[in-house]
Design an enzyme around this catalytic site. Structure first.
Site, PDB file in Angstrom:
ATOM      1  N   HIS A 208     -10.933  -4.565   2.987  1.00  0.00           N
ATOM      2  CA  HIS A 208     -10.904  -4.194   4.401  1.00  0.00           C
ATOM      3  C   HIS A 208     -11.803  -3.010   4.743  1.00  0.00           C
ATOM      4  O   HIS A 208     -11.904  -2.630   5.913  1.00  0.00           O
ATOM      5  CB  HIS A 208      -9.470  -3.854   4.805  1.00  0.00           C
ATOM      6  CG  HIS A 208      -8.947  -2.620   4.120  1.00  0.00           C
ATOM      7  ND1 HIS A 208      -8.688  -2.581   2.765  1.00  0.00           N
ATOM      8  CD2 HIS A 208      -8.665  -1.378   4.574  1.00  0.00           C
ATOM      9  CE1 HIS A 208      -8.267  -1.385   2.424  1.00  0.00           C
ATOM     10  NE2 HIS A 208      -8.236  -0.627   3.517  1.00  0.00           N
ATOM     11  N   ASP A 209     -12.434  -2.407   3.751  1.00  0.00           N
ATOM     12  CA  ASP A 209     -13.238  -1.204   3.983  1.00  0.00           C
ATOM     13  C   ASP A 209     -14.746  -1.437   3.918  1.00  0.00           C
ATOM     14  O   ASP A 209     -15.509  -0.515   4.192  1.00  0.00           O
ATOM     15  CB  ASP A 209     -12.886  -0.124   2.948  1.00  0.00           C
ATOM     16  CG  ASP A 209     -11.658   0.677   3.329  1.00  0.00           C
ATOM     17  OD1 ASP A 209     -11.380   0.805   4.535  1.00  0.00           O
ATOM     18  OD2 ASP A 209     -10.966   1.170   2.417  1.00  0.00           O
TER      19      ASP A 209
ATOM     20  N   ASP B  75      -3.636   4.099  -2.433  1.00  0.00           N
ATOM     21  CA  ASP B  75      -4.829   4.435  -1.671  1.00  0.00           C
ATOM     22  C   ASP B  75      -5.416   5.759  -2.168  1.00  0.00           C
ATOM     23  O   ASP B  75      -4.686   6.709  -2.438  1.00  0.00           O
ATOM     24  CB  ASP B  75      -4.447   4.548  -0.192  1.00  0.00           C
ATOM     25  CG  ASP B  75      -5.627   4.760   0.724  1.00  0.00           C
ATOM     26  OD1 ASP B  75      -6.497   3.881   0.779  1.00  0.00           O
ATOM     27  OD2 ASP B  75      -5.670   5.807   1.390  1.00  0.00           O
TER      28      ASP B  75
ATOM     29  N   GLU C 221     -15.129   7.409  -5.520  1.00  0.00           N
ATOM     30  CA  GLU C 221     -15.976   8.443  -6.116  1.00  0.00           C
ATOM     31  C   GLU C 221     -17.391   7.908  -6.238  1.00  0.00           C
ATOM     32  O   GLU C 221     -17.590   6.714  -6.467  1.00  0.00           O
ATOM     33  CB  GLU C 221     -15.441   8.830  -7.490  1.00  0.00           C
ATOM     34  CG  GLU C 221     -16.198   9.932  -8.203  1.00  0.00           C
ATOM     35  CD  GLU C 221     -16.158  11.242  -7.458  1.00  0.00           C
ATOM     36  OE1 GLU C 221     -17.021  11.441  -6.590  1.00  0.00           O
ATOM     37  OE2 GLU C 221     -15.265  12.069  -7.741  1.00  0.00           O
TER      38      GLU C 221
ATOM     39  N   ASP D 272       0.836  -1.198   0.000  1.00  0.00           N
ATOM     40  CA  ASP D 272       0.000   0.000   0.000  1.00  0.00           C
ATOM     41  C   ASP D 272       0.874   1.253   0.000  1.00  0.00           C
ATOM     42  O   ASP D 272       1.937   1.281   0.616  1.00  0.00           O
ATOM     43  CB  ASP D 272      -0.873   0.008   1.257  1.00  0.00           C
ATOM     44  CG  ASP D 272      -2.356   0.094   0.948  1.00  0.00           C
ATOM     45  OD1 ASP D 272      -2.718   0.992   0.161  1.00  0.00           O
ATOM     46  OD2 ASP D 272      -3.134  -0.712   1.473  1.00  0.00           O
TER      47      ASP D 272
END
Length: 543
Positions: free
Chosen positions: A324-325, A199, A265, A97
């Site tokens: 993970h989000d 990210d 977005e 990342d």
């Protein structure tokens, strides 16, 4: 020669939750190294590591205070080197990342920047004067709640933070800032990493005029006020392309490296993915949250994929269903009372049928569901303002389960940072190893099938016009046709076929001549030398 990343399956590891090796309840780099054989056994090509850099962890590592340091929570630089070497021995590429849009408030760059208005790094972050009444410069909002501006009494100015106030935004209008970030990336390239996951890649550049965002088109006010604005000026600016070109020029200095960008977005995700991957001087590929939602209709999948390739025929996407989000896709897509395993098995077959690079998230190969996290167990306090309407991201971040009978699922000998609960422990790796009917076996079978079939890795994709809830697509390579059909519902569906098609690979179906019955969450791959005609019959014919 075809680039390795175009055919890759990338396995995301959340280091904090994969394997604890030192008994502190938090996963670490040596723990990851010890489990890489499991990853390799799935048939994936690369791992993506969420941040392991030095950080005060206001946002679980996505607030970096040293871009070239390893957090003591996860080990040492020597531990990273050992993990990298072992991954390469097993034939796994390593992607790390890069959180470039913002740093930690504790980063030395920001500490210097906030100290005065005339220090060498005064313009490395986004600073602006208050309005005459002392209010923020404009109406921009933070994704995590409240204003995107925080007042700093030392400079008597506001600084921008699109996320937490502990995550100040770097100023990409300043070339010195970009130079410094490129130097940190080159540090990892020289170490031998194979690529970067970028990210919030469309957040890099803000509107230099600091114009306020207009309202979005909403009929019911959202849970998070951020969604009430059209982020026309706070992100996704035209100048972002030049930043991507600088990043690409850096990676192109090294052989066989890649970048995959996360596009955050609302409403324009596919178009931005296409714009950011068009040509050979921007991102190698991009992914968005389009398939990380609760929408599991055939129209949703087919329209997004078709739109991407129509917009960017030479671009490249990366598709995934979980990370993970967001809530795990098995939890998002399973209807009340429906068993989860068929959903999990169909999901990986569906993903492998899509053109593009594929991403899977740790635990997905076990059919893992969200963990029910109580308020007192919360760790993801970034989203606490929206509890309980939004319960945060802890549910998908709970530890990997290796042994059903071991305390804490074999993740740690100590109490883990998030709990391992019985529902998740029941899906442990050791419960599924050797079971040909398990979700784990289904993942290995589907990924092996994709590697075997040039139609899936290299072929053109053409969606079949079928009514909901059946998704059909053809993958064609040379004279070989592979037709994939998916019943995306919990109700049986009946199809009729015209043409000779032979079932191959994984599947859940019944075939009787020209009749094809797909049970709930059923699917099939049909091999043929020409196109098959598929129509939907009355559902009653399948019962």
């Amino acid at each position: 020669m075809r680039e390795w990343w175009r055919d890759a399956v990338i396995y995301q590891i959340y280091p904090r939750s994969y394997q604890d090796s030192d008994g502190d309840g938090i996963g670490d780099l040596p723990g990851i190294t010890s489990r890489l054989e499991h990853v390799a056994s799935l048939g994936v090509d690369a791992i993506w590591l969420s941040p392991f850099f030095t950080s005060p962890d206001a946002d679980m590592g996505y607030d970096v205070s040293d871009y070239t340091g390893v957090s003591p929570l996860y080990g040492t630089m020597e531990d990273f080197d050992a993990m990298l070497d072992r991954a390469h021995e097993l034939g796994l590429k390593v992607i790390i990342d890069q959180v470039l849009s913002h740093s930690s408030i504790e980063h030395p760059w920001f500490e210097e920047s906030r100290s005065s208005r005339d220090n060498p790094k005064a313009d490395w972050y986004v600073w602006a004067d208050p309005q005459r009444d002392g209010s923020p410069p404009n109406n921009w909002l933070s994704i995590f709640g409240g204003s995107a501006w925080e007042f700093d009494p030392r400079r008597k100015q506001y600084y921008l933070h699109n996320f937490l106030k502990e995550q100040p935004d770097l100023n990409f209008h300043n070339p010195e800032t970009v130079d410094a970030l490129l130097e940190t990336m080159e540090f990892w390239l020289k170490k031998g990493v194979d690529g970067f996951r970028l990210d919030t890649v469309n957040f890099y550049v803000h509107d230099a005029q600091l114009r306020s965002n207009p309202p979005s088109d909403w009929t019911k006010f959202p849970v998070n006020p951020y969604e009430a604005q059209d982020q026309l000026y706070s992100k996704t600016q035209p100048e972002n392309i030049a930043i991507l070109q600088r990043l690409r020029a850096l990676t192109d200095k090294y052989d066989a490296r890649m970048m995959v960008g996360e596009v955050g977005e609302m409403g324009r995700q596919i178009d931005i993915m296409a714009e950011y991957t068009t040509g050979d001087d921007r991102l190698h590929m991009a992914y968005s949250f389009e398939f990380l939602s609760s929408d599991q209709t055939a129209e949703h999948f087919s329209s997004r994929i078709s739109r991407f390739f129509a917009k960017a025929p030479e671009g490249w996407p990366c598709w995934s269903f979980s990370n993970h989000d967001v809530s795990r896709h098995v939890s998002r897509w399973t209807q009340e009372g429906e068993p989860t395993e068929p959903v999990a098995k169909q999901a990986i077959a569906l993903l492998t049928s899509f053109p593009g690079t594929l991403g899977i998230y740790q635990g997905e190969e076990l059919g893992q569901t969200d963990t029910e996290i109580l308020f007192e167990e919360l760790q993801d306090t970034a989203n606490i303002e929206f509890w309980p309407e939004y319960k945060g991201r802890d549910g998908c971040r709970s530890p990997m389960v290796w042994s059903a009978q071991a305390e804490h699922g074999g993740f740690s000998d100590a109490k883990p940072w998030l709990p391992v609960k019985p529902e998740q422990a029941a899906r442990a790796v050791d419960r599924q190893e050797g079971d040909e009917g398990s979700v784990l076996a289904a993942y290995r079978e589907a990924l092996a099938f994709r590697k075997e079939r040039d139609e899936l890795r290299l072929g053109e994709a053409d969606f079949i016009d079928l009514p909901e809830p059946v998704l059909g697509l053809r993958r064609v390579w040379g004279n070989a046709h592979l037709t994939a059909l998916f019943n995306l519902s919990a109700e049986p569906q009946a199809l009729s076929l015209i043409g000779a098609g032979t079932p191959v690979g994984p599947g859940l179906f019944e075939r009787d001549g020209a009749s094809l019955d797909l049970p709930p969450r059923g699917f099939v791959f049909l091999e043929s030398q020409g196109a098959l005609t598929v129509t939907l019959r009355e559902v009653e014919a399948a019962t």
